[in-house]
Design a protein around this motif. Sequence first.
Motif, PDB file in Angstrom:
ATOM      1  N   GLU A 172       0.787  -1.240   0.000  1.00  0.00           N
ATOM      2  CA  GLU A 172       0.000   0.000   0.000  1.00  0.00           C
ATOM      3  C   GLU A 172       0.818   1.289   0.000  1.00  0.00           C
ATOM      4  O   GLU A 172       0.586   2.185   0.805  1.00  0.00           O
ATOM      5  N   GLY A 173       1.796   1.363  -0.884  1.00  0.00           N
ATOM      6  CA  GLY A 173       2.546   2.600  -1.050  1.00  0.00           C
ATOM      7  C   GLY A 173       3.908   2.621  -0.394  1.00  0.00           C
ATOM      8  O   GLY A 173       4.728   3.491  -0.684  1.00  0.00           O
ATOM      9  N   ASP A 215       0.655   4.978  -6.426  1.00  0.00           N
ATOM     10  CA  ASP A 215       1.106   6.348  -6.659  1.00  0.00           C
ATOM     11  C   ASP A 215       1.736   6.893  -5.388  1.00  0.00           C
ATOM     12  O   ASP A 215       1.261   6.594  -4.298  1.00  0.00           O
ATOM     13  N   PRO A 216       2.810   7.638  -5.509  1.00  0.00           N
ATOM     14  CA  PRO A 216       3.384   8.219  -6.722  1.00  0.00           C
ATOM     15  C   PRO A 216       4.523   7.387  -7.329  1.00  0.00           C
ATOM     16  O   PRO A 216       5.181   7.840  -8.256  1.00  0.00           O
ATOM     17  N   TYR A 217       4.764   6.179  -6.832  1.00  0.00           N
ATOM     18  CA  TYR A 217       5.855   5.327  -7.325  1.00  0.00           C
ATOM     19  C   TYR A 217       5.517   4.851  -8.743  1.00  0.00           C
ATOM     20  O   TYR A 217       4.465   4.271  -8.969  1.00  0.00           O
ATOM     21  N   THR A 218       6.436   5.083  -9.682  1.00  0.00           N
ATOM     22  CA  THR A 218       6.180   4.751 -11.082  1.00  0.00           C
ATOM     23  C   THR A 218       7.002   3.542 -11.515  1.00  0.00           C
ATOM     24  O   THR A 218       7.986   3.177 -10.858  1.00  0.00           O
TER      25      THR A 218
END
Length: 188
Positions: free
Chosen positions: A125-126, A151-154
């Motif tokens: 979860e992020g 998001d915001p990990y791409t």
Amino acid sequence: MYHIPEALFSSDHKVIIDLGANVGLTSVFFALQYPKAKIYALEAEEENYQILEKNVSFSKNIVAEHAAIDTKDGVVFLSSPDLSYNFKISDKGEENGSPVKAYSMFTYMNTLGIDHIDLLKIDIEGLEQFLLKNNNEWLKKVDNIIIELHDPYTIDQLRQDLLPFGFKVIPADSFKGLKMIFATKRSS
């Protein structure tokens, strides 16, 4: 459940770790797919963990623990979300936060006596961006990763973080619109 690329399918998998195991459906899938593997399921949310324990109780190959993964050992605080399946973890005590034991990957692996991970599933979860960017030398001991990005990990950041460890990231659009990303050290 998962459409896993053929390159990652192998009956030779011996150690699988399921970070963010939720209620254990993925752990059960892995137990059925890889019957010779030892599967370690880690879940931070208490109610999910209680269901996880029941769901995996049929298998001697699955070891479940109520804890969180982090970049360092200690305690994290899990707060109630707006959505029942998406919890927020913080290293600072919050008004409604419940304390949960947290492991770094090195400590978790050492505690279990693991020196190599054949398949690592990450759905935290992020927090995946912090796990893979910081205190990440343990990635040398992992062959394959299945990860859900938040998001915001791409995907470009994921590629950058995994490249020094020899991973090839397989694009998400290859997998029928799933948010799951696959990374492997195997040549395909």
